[in-house]
Design an enzyme around this catalytic site. Structure first.
Site, PDB file in Angstrom:
ATOM      1  N   PHE A 120       0.909  -1.277   0.118  1.00 34.64           N
ATOM      2  CA  PHE A 120       0.133   0.063  -0.063  1.00 34.64           C
ATOM      3  C   PHE A 120       0.951   1.259  -0.018  1.00 34.64           C
ATOM      4  O   PHE A 120       2.111   1.224   0.432  1.00 34.64           O
ATOM      5  CB  PHE A 120      -0.820  -0.108   1.129  1.00 34.64           C
ATOM      6  CG  PHE A 120      -2.430  -0.179   1.102  1.00 34.64           C
ATOM      7  CD1 PHE A 120      -2.588  -1.108   0.042  1.00 34.64           C
ATOM      8  CD2 PHE A 120      -3.154   0.680   1.576  1.00 34.64           C
ATOM      9  CE1 PHE A 120      -4.290  -1.418   0.038  1.00 34.64           C
ATOM     10  CE2 PHE A 120      -4.593   0.506   1.272  1.00 34.64           C
ATOM     11  CZ  PHE A 120      -4.985  -0.486   0.653  1.00 34.64           C
ATOM     12  N   GLN A 239      -8.654  13.692   4.938  1.00 29.67           N
ATOM     13  CA  GLN A 239      -8.065  13.163   3.662  1.00 29.67           C
ATOM     14  C   GLN A 239      -9.015  12.985   2.428  1.00 29.67           C
ATOM     15  O   GLN A 239     -10.095  12.252   2.779  1.00 29.67           O
ATOM     16  CB  GLN A 239      -7.512  11.463   4.389  1.00 29.67           C
ATOM     17  CG  GLN A 239      -6.690  10.823   3.179  1.00 29.67           C
ATOM     18  CD  GLN A 239      -6.149   9.748   3.874  1.00 29.67           C
ATOM     19  OE1 GLN A 239      -6.814   8.614   4.046  1.00 29.67           O
ATOM     20  NE2 GLN A 239      -4.907   9.647   3.940  1.00 29.67           N
ATOM     21  N   HIS A 241      -9.246  10.685  -0.624  1.00 29.90           N
ATOM     22  CA  HIS A 241      -8.631   9.610  -1.115  1.00 29.90           C
ATOM     23  C   HIS A 241      -8.433   9.861  -2.427  1.00 29.90           C
ATOM     24  O   HIS A 241      -9.360  10.405  -3.191  1.00 29.90           O
ATOM     25  CB  HIS A 241      -9.554   8.179  -0.798  1.00 29.90           C
ATOM     26  CG  HIS A 241      -8.960   7.084  -1.076  1.00 29.90           C
ATOM     27  ND1 HIS A 241      -8.588   6.497  -2.573  1.00 29.90           N
ATOM     28  CD2 HIS A 241      -8.389   5.978  -0.381  1.00 29.90           C
ATOM     29  CE1 HIS A 241      -8.175   5.390  -2.328  1.00 29.90           C
ATOM     30  NE2 HIS A 241      -7.834   5.091  -1.096  1.00 29.90           N
ATOM     31  N   LEU A 255     -15.404   4.171  -2.738  1.00 28.90           N
ATOM     32  CA  LEU A 255     -13.916   3.994  -2.922  1.00 28.90           C
ATOM     33  C   LEU A 255     -13.590   3.063  -3.996  1.00 28.90           C
ATOM     34  O   LEU A 255     -14.233   1.902  -4.247  1.00 28.90           O
ATOM     35  CB  LEU A 255     -13.702   3.720  -1.248  1.00 28.90           C
ATOM     36  CG  LEU A 255     -12.025   3.792  -1.366  1.00 28.90           C
ATOM     37  CD1 LEU A 255     -11.434   5.186  -1.025  1.00 28.90           C
ATOM     38  CD2 LEU A 255     -11.778   2.767  -0.234  1.00 28.90           C
ATOM     39  N   GLU A 258      -7.116   1.148  -2.822  1.00 31.03           N
ATOM     40  CA  GLU A 258      -5.641   1.544  -3.028  1.00 31.03           C
ATOM     41  C   GLU A 258      -4.936   0.173  -3.515  1.00 31.03           C
ATOM     42  O   GLU A 258      -3.932   0.099  -4.312  1.00 31.03           O
ATOM     43  CB  GLU A 258      -5.138   1.834  -1.902  1.00 31.03           C
ATOM     44  CG  GLU A 258      -3.616   2.548  -2.185  1.00 31.03           C
ATOM     45  CD  GLU A 258      -3.133   3.434  -0.837  1.00 31.03           C
ATOM     46  OE1 GLU A 258      -3.907   4.269  -0.241  1.00 31.03           O
ATOM     47  OE2 GLU A 258      -2.215   3.263  -0.482  1.00 31.03           O
ATOM     48  N   ARG A 314      -1.221   8.933  -0.027  1.00 32.29           N
ATOM     49  CA  ARG A 314      -2.502   9.468  -0.484  1.00 32.29           C
ATOM     50  C   ARG A 314      -2.682  10.942  -0.876  1.00 32.29           C
ATOM     51  O   ARG A 314      -3.366  11.448  -1.795  1.00 32.29           O
ATOM     52  CB  ARG A 314      -3.645   9.209   0.327  1.00 32.29           C
ATOM     53  CG  ARG A 314      -3.987   7.654   0.406  1.00 32.29           C
ATOM     54  CD  ARG A 314      -5.019   7.292   1.193  1.00 32.29           C
ATOM     55  NE  ARG A 314      -5.178   5.731   1.461  1.00 32.29           N
ATOM     56  CZ  ARG A 314      -5.894   5.212   2.108  1.00 32.29           C
ATOM     57  NH1 ARG A 314      -6.471   5.576   2.971  1.00 32.29           N
ATOM     58  NH2 ARG A 314      -5.991   3.740   1.777  1.00 32.29           N
ATOM     59  N   HIS A 380     -12.420  10.829   2.383  1.00 36.01           N
ATOM     60  CA  HIS A 380     -12.544   9.531   2.869  1.00 36.01           C
ATOM     61  C   HIS A 380     -12.360   9.481   4.253  1.00 36.01           C
ATOM     62  O   HIS A 380     -12.811   8.745   5.132  1.00 36.01           O
ATOM     63  CB  HIS A 380     -11.404   9.115   2.031  1.00 36.01           C
ATOM     64  CG  HIS A 380     -11.143   7.635   2.296  1.00 36.01           C
ATOM     65  ND1 HIS A 380     -11.961   6.494   2.118  1.00 36.01           N
ATOM     66  CD2 HIS A 380      -9.931   7.022   2.852  1.00 36.01           C
ATOM     67  CE1 HIS A 380     -11.793   5.503   2.556  1.00 36.01           C
ATOM     68  NE2 HIS A 380     -10.395   5.388   3.035  1.00 36.01           N
ATOM     69  N   ARG A 415      -2.930  10.167   6.820  1.00 37.29           N
ATOM     70  CA  ARG A 415      -2.922   8.623   7.288  1.00 37.29           C
ATOM     71  C   ARG A 415      -2.470   7.762   6.211  1.00 37.29           C
ATOM     72  O   ARG A 415      -2.914   8.057   4.996  1.00 37.29           O
ATOM     73  CB  ARG A 415      -4.334   8.326   7.743  1.00 37.29           C
ATOM     74  CG  ARG A 415      -4.630   6.814   7.999  1.00 37.29           C
ATOM     75  CD  ARG A 415      -5.636   6.220   8.361  1.00 37.29           C
ATOM     76  NE  ARG A 415      -6.916   6.381   7.430  1.00 37.29           N
ATOM     77  CZ  ARG A 415      -7.053   5.426   6.505  1.00 37.29           C
ATOM     78  NH1 ARG A 415      -6.637   4.304   6.791  1.00 37.29           N
ATOM     79  NH2 ARG A 415      -8.248   5.581   5.586  1.00 37.29           N
TER      80      ARG A 415
END
Ligand code: FAD
Length: 627
Positions: A120, A239, A241, A255, A258, A314, A380, A415
């Protein structure tokens, strides 16, 4: 007087990963525990988590260890994280994954039978333990089975409206005494008396138009804490995304994990260019491939090749997509292409990404084994939240604890993917233990008794929307208000911000709050979604104001907070967290210095992490912060 009253040692508000883990721990410590949740058990946001949970188990890469995970988390958060939380998280996450396995979670396996870990963004090594792309579902299933096996009391479809408090002889201030809630089905009120409450209510994303978050994410926990006297921190860091669906409009924001990029998917603009090579920031240049050949080789040869730029953190990828679309190289629906079809065979895609395959097939009529997906940034996650003590998750209000997405500190300004699921179980467990230990110190007559006046006031306030409808006159519709708030947050407090826009946002939020005083709802109290929304709006508007206030005060760009008028990072802001409290009902912001990181941890960074600031360097509350 409330008709229905229950009494417990610990009340956990929220049945996502954080709440369930907290409840299990508090029960194991001997507390009488209730779980109260707004939706059905098993429907929490955690269920939607796809890609996996990050833990340095070294199953795929023996070189991995907690120190590397700690460093990745701090670097991803642009060093604004509470270092002690990042350390605890990195050290304890592997134990929490093994514990889940012991409790029945069935993770994907390596060929030699260990828990498989996937790549990730921002993680140096493949580190995410996963179950296909349905990891959150497995996590919740496992925790829920344990909650049921332990016969814990669960109160579902029950929305907490207020934290009840009572005088605290130990501090001379207030302390927690319970929670006040309503049953969604009947509209009747219920009270839970308890000396300890754990808030695990999740995030705030439903205040933006394009969001991966569900109806539940209205910032209730953050607002409950604030109103009861606790503090919030880092609220400017939201955040976005990089990859949400952009088409068709009915599913915009949903979503796209990732994991697609972790498994080889690449981002291209309409010119066919793999544009992420044009957006590699200096700080990640040494670890990031600068040719397509090296990036592609990395999937099989991590020793000599560096990571593809599609796997940058991200915030970097979301800003890059935003720039491509703004530059006119976006798709017709305002996104970019995410292509895995030309990179992996159909069988692998269906096996590794089953939910993504079905999601696109059913919602967009796109076969991702044959065509690229259209994706763009979506709101997100909130890095900010309730300010907590790293060891116990205690808030600044005695008896109140917080864990999971509603708490702040672990992720700093951004994050890393996979760090939330591990956050939930690491700090959920600690919050449960902390809450049980606090409750155990209060025997018999020392237990706080909720203030009846607070109960009466909250009851009256909750019923106002019906009274306004009955009285007629100039009223507001809750759905219209929510839609207007989402428009403000999307356009003025979105992925790129400016002073002018944030000032305008605060003005508009203030107007919306005035309009909210006139919200009216027709009908009765039984299962009335309009009424539920009218009550949620109070949280949404307060939290929106906190986000805009903190965003205005942070005159730099860092992590999830990008200011067009202050595009660089600022060394002064590098050393402070913004803390928000309510003073006389108004949002009040202060800057607090970051805690000092010990030398054995600063030495993990190259160049070494900056030393903690002298107190005199911390800027006073900015002139515009309280507006
Ligand atoms: P939640 O799971 O949202 O639970 C909140 C609970 O609080 C719910 O039970 C809700 O009913 C309850 N609640 C809220 N308000 C009230 C109230 N007023 N009264 C009573 N109850 C209330 N993270 C990862 O690490 N890896 C991933 O792969 C990943 N994928 C994701 C995919 C999607 C689509 C999304 C949206 C998020 C993803 N995340 C991922 C982030 C992660 O899932 C969340 O941050 C995390 O699940 C939050 O867990 P939580 O326990 O804090 O809250």
């Amino acid at each position: 007087m409330t008709a229905e009253t229950h009494s417990y040692d610990v009340v956990v508000v929220g049945a996502g990963g954080a709440g369930l883990r907290a409840a299990i721990e508090a029960h194991e410590q001997g507390a009488r525990v209730a779980i109260v949740c707004k939706s059905l058990l098993g429907k929490a946001h955690t269920v939607m988590a796809e890609g996996g949970m990050a833990a340095a188990m070294a199953n795929v890469w023996p070189e991995d260890n907690w120190r590397v995970h700690f460093r990745d988390t701090m670097r991803g958060g642009k060093m604004l994280n509470q270092w002690r939380m990042a350390q605890i998280h990195a050290q304890e996450a592997p134990d929490r994954v093994w514990e889940l396995e012991e409790w029945g979670a069935v993770f994907d396996r390596t060929p030699d039978g260990k828990i498989l870990q996937r790549d990730f963004g921002g993680h140096r090594y493949a580190r995410l333990a996963h179950v296909g792309d349905r990891t959150g579902l497995e996590l919740i299933r496992t925790l829920q089975n344990r909650v049921v096996a332990k016969k814990l009391d669960v109160f579902m479809e029950c929305t907490v409206q207020r934290l009840l408090t009572a005088p605290d002889p130990a501090t001379g201030g207030e302390r927690v005494a319970g929670v006040f809630a309503y049953w969604r089905e009947t509209g009747t009120f219920v009270r839970f008396d308890a000396p300890s409450v754990v808030l695990a209510t999740g995030g705030i994303g439903k205040s933006w138009q394009v969001t991966s978050n569900s109806w539940e994410y209205t910032g209730d926990g953050q607002a409950l804490a604030l109103r009861a006297g606790a503090a919030l921190m880092d609220m400017e860091f939201v955040q976005f995304h990089p990859t949400g669906m952009v088409w068709p409009p009915s599913v915009r924001g949903i979503l796209v994990t990732e994991g697609v990029r972790g498994d080889g998917g690449v981002l291209r603009n309409t010119e066919g260019r793999r544009f992420m090579f044009d957006y590699i920031p200096e700080v990640f240049a040494a670890d990031t491939a600068d040719t397509e050949e090296e990036a592609d080789r990395w999937y099989t040869d991590k020793k000599t090749a560096r990571r593809p730029p599609e796997l940058l953190p991200r915030d970097e990828v979301a800003r890059a997509i935003n720039s491509e679309v703004k530059a006119g190289r976006g798709t017709p629906h305002g996104g970019v292409f995410l292509d895995i079809a030309s990179r992996r065979d159909a069988e692998t895609i269906r096996r590794r990404l089953p939910s993504m395959y079905h999601q696109f097939k059913e919602l967009a009529d796109v076969d991702i084994t044959k065509e690229p997906m259209e994706v763009g940034p979506t709101c997100h996650y909130v890095m900010g939240g309730i300010k907590v003590d790293p060891e116990s998750q205690a808030t600044t209000l005695p008896g109140l604890y917080a864990a999971g997405e509603c708490a702040a500190g672990l992720h700093g300004s951004n994050r890393l993917g996979g760090n939330s699921l591990s956050d939930l179980v690491v700090f959920g467990r600690r919050a449960g233990a902390g809450a049980a230990a606090y409750a155990a110190t209060l025997a018999g007559t020392e237990r706080p008794v909720p203030d009846e006046a607070q109960v009466a006031e909250t009851t009256a306030q909750a019923l106002l929307p019906f009274e306004r409808a009955a009285a007629g006159g100039d009223t507001e519709n809750p759905y219209q208000l929510q839609s207007d708030l989402q428009a403000v947050m999307q356009s003025l407090v979105g992925i790129i911000r400016t002073e002018h826009e944030l000032t305008q946002a605060l003005k508009e939020i203030s107007e919306l709050r005035q309009r909210a005083e006139r919200v009216a709802v027709e009908g009765h109290r039984q299962y009335n979604p309009g009424w539920h929304l009218a009550l949620d709006l109070r949280s949404m508007l307060l939290v929106a104001e906190c986000v805009a206030t903190a965003a205005l005060a942070r005159r730099e760009s860092r992590g999830g907070h990008t200011r067009d008028d202050y595009p660089g990072t600022d060394p002064v802001f590098a050393r402070i967290n913004h803390v928000v409290r309510l003073r006389d009902g108004a949002v009040d912001l202060t800057a607090e210095p970051l805690p000092e990181m010990p030398p054995e941890l600063t030495s993990l960074f190259d160049p070494p992490a900056p030393a903690a600031p002298p107190a005199s360097d911390v800027p006073p509350q900015s002139a515009d912060a309280g507006q």
